[in-house]
Motif scaffolding. Structure first.
Motif, PDB file in Angstrom:
ATOM      1  N   THR A  72       5.503   3.698  -7.138  1.00  0.00           N
ATOM      2  CA  THR A  72       5.572   2.750  -6.000  1.00  0.00           C
ATOM      3  C   THR A  72       3.867   1.634  -5.115  1.00  0.00           C
ATOM      4  O   THR A  72       4.369   1.706  -4.084  1.00  0.00           O
ATOM      5  CB  THR A  72       6.700   3.317  -5.261  1.00  0.00           C
ATOM      6  OG1 THR A  72       6.362   4.526  -4.938  1.00  0.00           O
ATOM      7  CG2 THR A  72       8.255   3.290  -6.021  1.00  0.00           C
ATOM      8  N   SER A  73       2.868   2.045  -5.978  1.00  0.00           N
ATOM      9  CA  SER A  73       1.879   1.918  -5.452  1.00  0.00           C
ATOM     10  C   SER A  73       1.471  -0.019  -5.122  1.00  0.00           C
ATOM     11  O   SER A  73       2.505  -0.454  -5.881  1.00  0.00           O
ATOM     12  CB  SER A  73       0.752   2.330  -6.487  1.00  0.00           C
ATOM     13  OG  SER A  73       0.535   3.417  -6.294  1.00  0.00           O
ATOM     14  N   ILE A  74       1.204  -0.295  -4.306  1.00  0.00           N
ATOM     15  CA  ILE A  74       1.207  -1.973  -4.270  1.00  0.00           C
ATOM     16  C   ILE A  74      -0.193  -2.123  -4.092  1.00  0.00           C
ATOM     17  O   ILE A  74      -1.009  -1.127  -3.132  1.00  0.00           O
ATOM     18  CB  ILE A  74       1.789  -2.310  -2.927  1.00  0.00           C
ATOM     19  CG1 ILE A  74       1.739  -2.053  -2.208  1.00  0.00           C
ATOM     20  CG2 ILE A  74       3.632  -2.342  -3.783  1.00  0.00           C
ATOM     21  CD1 ILE A  74       2.467  -2.804  -0.978  1.00  0.00           C
ATOM     22  N   GLY A  75      -0.976  -3.637  -4.131  1.00  0.00           N
ATOM     23  CA  GLY A  75      -2.419  -4.312  -3.935  1.00  0.00           C
ATOM     24  C   GLY A  75      -2.274  -5.602  -4.014  1.00  0.00           C
ATOM     25  O   GLY A  75      -1.448  -6.054  -4.396  1.00  0.00           O
ATOM     26  N   ASN A  76      -3.268  -6.261  -3.943  1.00  0.00           N
ATOM     27  CA  ASN A  76      -3.911  -7.318  -3.782  1.00  0.00           C
ATOM     28  C   ASN A  76      -4.979  -8.234  -4.222  1.00  0.00           C
ATOM     29  O   ASN A  76      -5.468  -9.068  -4.136  1.00  0.00           O
ATOM     30  CB  ASN A  76      -3.330  -7.519  -2.756  1.00  0.00           C
ATOM     31  CG  ASN A  76      -4.078  -7.404  -0.893  1.00  0.00           C
ATOM     32  OD1 ASN A  76      -5.511  -6.878  -2.267  1.00  0.00           O
ATOM     33  ND2 ASN A  76      -4.615  -7.973  -0.723  1.00  0.00           N
ATOM     34  N   GLY A  77      -5.317  -6.957  -5.481  1.00  0.00           N
ATOM     35  CA  GLY A  77      -6.880  -7.120  -5.989  1.00  0.00           C
ATOM     36  C   GLY A  77      -8.058  -7.000  -4.837  1.00  0.00           C
ATOM     37  O   GLY A  77      -8.691  -6.147  -5.262  1.00  0.00           O
ATOM     38  N   TYR A  78      -7.864  -6.825  -3.383  1.00  0.00           N
ATOM     39  CA  TYR A  78      -8.667  -6.306  -2.557  1.00  0.00           C
ATOM     40  C   TYR A  78      -8.421  -4.591  -1.771  1.00  0.00           C
ATOM     41  O   TYR A  78      -9.693  -4.211  -1.947  1.00  0.00           O
ATOM     42  CB  TYR A  78      -8.652  -7.392  -1.096  1.00  0.00           C
ATOM     43  CG  TYR A  78     -10.105  -7.282  -0.917  1.00  0.00           C
ATOM     44  CD1 TYR A  78     -11.457  -7.592  -0.402  1.00  0.00           C
ATOM     45  CD2 TYR A  78      -9.499  -6.556   0.293  1.00  0.00           C
ATOM     46  CE1 TYR A  78     -11.942  -7.510   0.671  1.00  0.00           C
ATOM     47  CE2 TYR A  78     -10.141  -6.224   1.676  1.00  0.00           C
ATOM     48  CZ  TYR A  78     -11.305  -7.287   1.646  1.00  0.00           C
ATOM     49  OH  TYR A  78     -11.901  -6.980   2.952  1.00  0.00           O
ATOM     50  N   MET A  79      -7.696  -4.458  -2.019  1.00  0.00           N
ATOM     51  CA  MET A  79      -7.246  -3.092  -1.776  1.00  0.00           C
ATOM     52  C   MET A  79      -5.610  -2.810  -2.030  1.00  0.00           C
ATOM     53  O   MET A  79      -4.860  -3.887  -2.267  1.00  0.00           O
ATOM     54  CB  MET A  79      -7.259  -3.164   0.070  1.00  0.00           C
ATOM     55  CG  MET A  79      -6.600  -3.868   0.640  1.00  0.00           C
ATOM     56  SD  MET A  79      -6.642  -4.189   2.943  1.00  0.00           S
ATOM     57  CE  MET A  79      -5.194  -5.034   3.417  1.00  0.00           C
ATOM     58  N   GLY A  85      -6.544   1.738 -11.025  1.00  0.00           N
ATOM     59  CA  GLY A  85      -6.340   0.473 -10.391  1.00  0.00           C
ATOM     60  C   GLY A  85      -6.538   1.089  -8.553  1.00  0.00           C
ATOM     61  O   GLY A  85      -7.703   1.724  -8.329  1.00  0.00           O
ATOM     62  N   PHE A  86      -5.672   0.814  -8.103  1.00  0.00           N
ATOM     63  CA  PHE A  86      -5.247   1.281  -6.201  1.00  0.00           C
ATOM     64  C   PHE A  86      -4.608   2.637  -6.529  1.00  0.00           C
ATOM     65  O   PHE A  86      -3.685   2.253  -5.490  1.00  0.00           O
ATOM     66  CB  PHE A  86      -4.618   0.565  -5.543  1.00  0.00           C
ATOM     67  CG  PHE A  86      -6.034  -0.458  -5.387  1.00  0.00           C
ATOM     68  CD1 PHE A  86      -7.333  -0.969  -5.364  1.00  0.00           C
ATOM     69  CD2 PHE A  86      -5.665  -2.350  -5.677  1.00  0.00           C
ATOM     70  CE1 PHE A  86      -8.292  -1.871  -5.224  1.00  0.00           C
ATOM     71  CE2 PHE A  86      -6.822  -3.187  -5.818  1.00  0.00           C
ATOM     72  CZ  PHE A  86      -7.824  -3.555  -5.263  1.00  0.00           C
ATOM     73  N   THR A  87      -4.088   3.458  -7.630  1.00  0.00           N
ATOM     74  CA  THR A  87      -3.147   4.335  -7.799  1.00  0.00           C
ATOM     75  C   THR A  87      -3.385   5.626  -7.426  1.00  0.00           C
ATOM     76  O   THR A  87      -2.861   5.898  -8.285  1.00  0.00           O
ATOM     77  CB  THR A  87      -1.969   3.633  -8.676  1.00  0.00           C
ATOM     78  OG1 THR A  87      -2.959   3.972 -10.336  1.00  0.00           O
ATOM     79  CG2 THR A  87      -1.478   1.871  -9.126  1.00  0.00           C
ATOM     80  N   GLY A  88      -5.009   5.820  -7.696  1.00  0.00           N
ATOM     81  CA  GLY A  88      -5.203   7.511  -7.678  1.00  0.00           C
ATOM     82  C   GLY A  88      -6.379   7.010  -8.280  1.00  0.00           C
ATOM     83  O   GLY A  88      -7.665   6.317  -8.094  1.00  0.00           O
ATOM     84  N   GLU A  89      -7.364   8.647  -8.402  1.00  0.00           N
ATOM     85  CA  GLU A  89      -8.448   8.291  -8.240  1.00  0.00           C
ATOM     86  C   GLU A  89      -9.398   9.615  -9.398  1.00  0.00           C
ATOM     87  O   GLU A  89     -10.633   9.550  -9.910  1.00  0.00           O
ATOM     88  CB  GLU A  89      -8.880  10.016  -7.183  1.00  0.00           C
ATOM     89  CG  GLU A  89      -8.606   9.799  -5.847  1.00  0.00           C
ATOM     90  CD  GLU A  89      -8.536  10.004  -4.494  1.00  0.00           C
ATOM     91  OE1 GLU A  89      -8.672  11.762  -5.184  1.00  0.00           O
ATOM     92  OE2 GLU A  89      -7.533  11.047  -3.749  1.00  0.00           O
TER      93      GLU A  89
END
Length: 753
Positions: free
Chosen positions: A32-39, A344-348
């Motif tokens: 259920t991760s979300i983002g917009n390319g910037y964060m 992406g913005f979903t993990g490290e």
């Protein structure tokens, strides 16, 4: 036999759940991760959740050098491992109903449901607790990239009068799980309050590697029914308290708007502060509905071209849309300084940096589904980092440029030798992306200018990295790791040798077409490249009629995967690394990756022999593996295998095939589901600048349709009982369908073969 874990419900446009998966909360957060390319952020609850989970919020381009230095460090090793880091936690709130805190891990939560709406990029979850129905909506604005919106609604459902308190945080006291484990990355530079909220300015802590320190400025403001009653700074966080009484049968709303700015975009702190104030002011009179409508409109524009419509299988439909949604939430080409991190913005995991996945897997999708400038920015990213690649080669005592396995700046920042300086085939994938862009678009301007500057330096690397075998009168490449990472330090990987020779030939041909005296490539250098191409060694086996993955591969115990006890799989979670390296099992397409890249160079019979030999030895434990196998299987007429591999790549994360999605999604490999449909099922090829199709329809589907941008045209391809090709924009085009020439001016309808 596939082993899957399916937490979320099936819906063509949504990812849904009806309970909090406490035993698999990390997996649910990833999905259920979300983002917009910037964060962006994982699907963490804003409210307190005291049980196990992985808190993660990330800002593009913000990273930190991992302190880890391997114990066997040698000359040539990178100094650090670059890592994407947890940014400020600005989603956090604490909710109190009648002075009782809502802890979603321990409180008596009822009627929970959650939905990630992929059509407009909004995550919503709801629950009832202490007589109050709570609804939370969040989205990261595509229209205003620095903006994240969190809307909380509180409905009185039990007839009692309730007090509701919300404490809203911007918290700098955050840590990573995958690097610098016990360190805080952020030191507070400044904090303060505004008339309607608060802000926090923080900077990454100093590091000993000369890596720039990043500054983030986050500001939170509020709209709605609550009164701001207290503001303070405590334990590395600004905390705003908002209170209200909730009468029976009424609903109160609180909208938390967070703007996040980074020093990457501003000359100094003063400029960033002024921009933050101006942005907050510009949003103050904009309603939630207006922000929501702008979000919906932005996603609608993307889906108009990108959407793949599948009839007859909601599972397949959900899979492709989920992957496209997450890809475009991660990257849409607005910033040439950025690339596509594998998580992406979903993990490290994997450091969040740039891998060869972009050039090999993402470029074809973005060429077809976005403006050509999006792909050109991916190419510029590598050109901008050419000096770093030259530095990497020099660190190894080699000429030319060695593009990094993992990077944020162009300088290699991955400190595992077998990956960093053996898996050098990525130095062929980057030139291949230049060729792919040029061949697909017909635009040779990039190749003639920035492209050749990259090609020449990469060619010089390969010319220095090979060695001449007098005994065989051949050029060879020893000490490498091919795409199959389940073998290290092998000699003459067929794929690597093939790519190296191709780079030398393509660069020489391009220099002939576009002379560049400024690059100082002399006749002797060109002659050397030609000699290497002519005498490159390619391991083959005449009896089997295959290209051999590397010297010695056929000496292994070649037992197919099908004969393994399924309890051994996935190998990387059940076997020691030593056992894996000695085994014959292949993590992902290796020889087949080269056949995919250069498909017009091999006969169908050659492809068949190699596929029939290597696919049964492949465990597909790389997320990049299924799509290549699906594409080749479709070309060979192995329709069931093509569909099997599509299902695996399309639902790799949704069904947690490799039992590793809890760490984050496999963003770059999400292109695979689109590739499997378009280049696989529809057999779209652009060999030698000619567009062709040869579609088949999976037995379980009623039909599918997709769009592609191609050389200034927009085409729609629909496959059902018939194949329909439509030219929606641009001039008429000549193409081939099932080997027959077609002049597409408006619409063509053909029988499925």
């Amino acid at each position: 036999m596939k082993q899957i874990k399916r937490l979320m419900g099936i819906d063509p446009w949504k990812i849904t759940a009806n309970e909090i998966e406490k035993d698999d909360r990390r997996l649910q957060e990833s999905l259920t991760s979300i983002g917009n390319g910037y964060m962006g952020m994982r699907g963490n609850f804003s409210e307190t959740y005291s049980a196990d989970h992985h808190q993660g919020t990330y800002v593009a381009g913000v990273w930190f050098p991992d302190k880890t230095r391997v114990g066997w460090w040698k000359n040539g090793y990178p100094e650090y491992f670059g890592k994407a880091i947890n940014a400020l936690d600005f989603a956090k709130v604490r909710i109190f109903v009648d002075k009782k805190e809502v802890d979603l891990a321990t409180a008596p939560v009822e009627n929970f449901d959650m939905a990630l709406d992929m059509k407009n990029g909004v995550l919503t979850y709801r629950y009832t607790i202490y007589g109050v129905r709570v609804t939370v909506e969040r989205f990261f604005s595509v229209a205003t990239r620095e903006l994240a919106v969190f809307k909380f609604s509180f409905e009185n459902v039990d007839g009692e009068l309730h007090s509701v308190r919300v404490q809203s945080f911007i918290n700098a006291n955050v840590r990573n799980e995958d690097s610098n484990y016990e360190e805080n990355f952020w030191e507070i530079y400044e904090n303060g309050t505004t008339e309607n909220g608060s802000y926090l300015i923080s900077q990454t802590v100093p590091n000993p590697f000369g890596v720039e320190q990043f500054t983030l400025l986050a500001q939170q403001n509020y709209l709605g029914d609550f009164d701001l009653t207290d503001q303070k700074f405590v334990d590395g966080a600004v905390v705003d308290t908002l209170d209200e009484i909730l009468p029976f049968s009424e609903t109160l709303t609180l909208e938390k708007r967070v703007t996040v700015l980074t020093s990457r975009d501003y000359e100094d702190l003063a400029a960033m502060t002024d921009a933050s104030v101006a942005l907050a002011d510009s949003l103050s009179d904009v309603s939630y509905q207006e922000l929501f409508d702008a979000q919906t409109e932005s996603w609608t524009q993307r889906w108009e071209i990108a959407d793949v419509q599948i009839d007859g299988s909601d599972e397949a439909q959900q899979g492709i849309r989920f992957n496209l949604f997450q890809l475009f939430s991660t990257y849409y080409g607005e910033d040439e300084r950025l690339n596509i991190g594998p998580k992406g913005f979903t993990g490290e995991k994997y450091g969040g940096a740039t891998y060869w996945d972009t050039e090999a897997y993402a470029v074809p999708l973005y060429l077809a589904l976005a403006d050509t400038n999006v792909t050109k920015n991916l190419l510029k990213y590598r050109h901008n980092q050419l000096d770093g690649a030259i530095h990497n080669a020099q660190q190894q005592g080699l000429a030319g440029a060695l593009y990094p396995m993992v990077t944020f700046t162009g300088v290699e920042c991955h400190n595992e030798w077998e990956i960093t300086f053996e898996e050098i085939h990525r130095n062929g994938a980057i030139p291949y992306a230049i060729y792919n862009y040029t061949n697909y678009t017909g635009d040779e301007t990039y190749l003639a200018h920035e492209g050749l500057e990259v090609l020449v330096e990469v060619a010089r690397f390969w010319a220095d990295r090979v060695h001449y075998s007098k005994r065989n009168d051949k050029y060879m490449i020893h000490g490498v790791t091919g795409p199959n990472e389940y073998e290290n330090n092998i000699n003459n990987n067929w794929y690597t040798n093939t790519l190296a020779a191709w780079v030398l030939r393509y660069t020489a041909e391009s220099l002939t077409k576009f002379p560049r005296p400024d690059l100082a490539v002399n006749d002797a250098e060109l002659a050397k490249w030609a000699e290497i191409v002519e005498k490159m060694y390619y391991p083959k086996d005449a009896e089997l009629g295959i290209f051999v993955q590397h010297d010695g591969y056929l000496d292994k115990d070649l037992t197919p995967v099908a004969e393994l006890d399924p309890s051994n799989l996935p190998l990387n979670q059940n076997w020691s690394w030593d056992k894996i390296l000695r085994s014959p099992y292949i993590k992902q397409a290796d020889v087949l990756q080269g056949i995919y890249f250069f498909g017009d160079n091999y006969t169908l019979e050659e492809k068949k022999r190699n596929f029939d030999f290597y696919e049964p030895m492949t465990v597909h434990e790389s997320s990049l593996s299924p799509s290549i196998h699906s594409i080749l299987a479709a070309e060979l007429g192995y329709d069931e295998k093509a569909v099997e591999m599509y299902e695996r790549t399309a639902r790799l994360d949704l069904d947690n095939y490799n039992n590793d999605t809890a760490d984050g999604l496999h963003i770059t490999s999400m292109t695979g589901s689109w590739l499997a449909i378009v280049q696989g099922f529809a057999q779209m090829k652009t060999w030698n600048g000619k567009l062709s199709f040869a579609p088949f329809l999976p037995k379980a589907w009623d039909g599918y349709a997709f769009h592609i941008n191609y050389r200034g045209r927009l085409l729609k391809v629909s496959v059902a009982e018939k194949v329909t090709l439509e030219l929606l924009k641009g001039q008429a085009i000549d193409l081939e369908v099932y080997g027959e020439k077609v002049n597409l001016q408006d619409k063509v309808i053909l029988a499925v073969q």
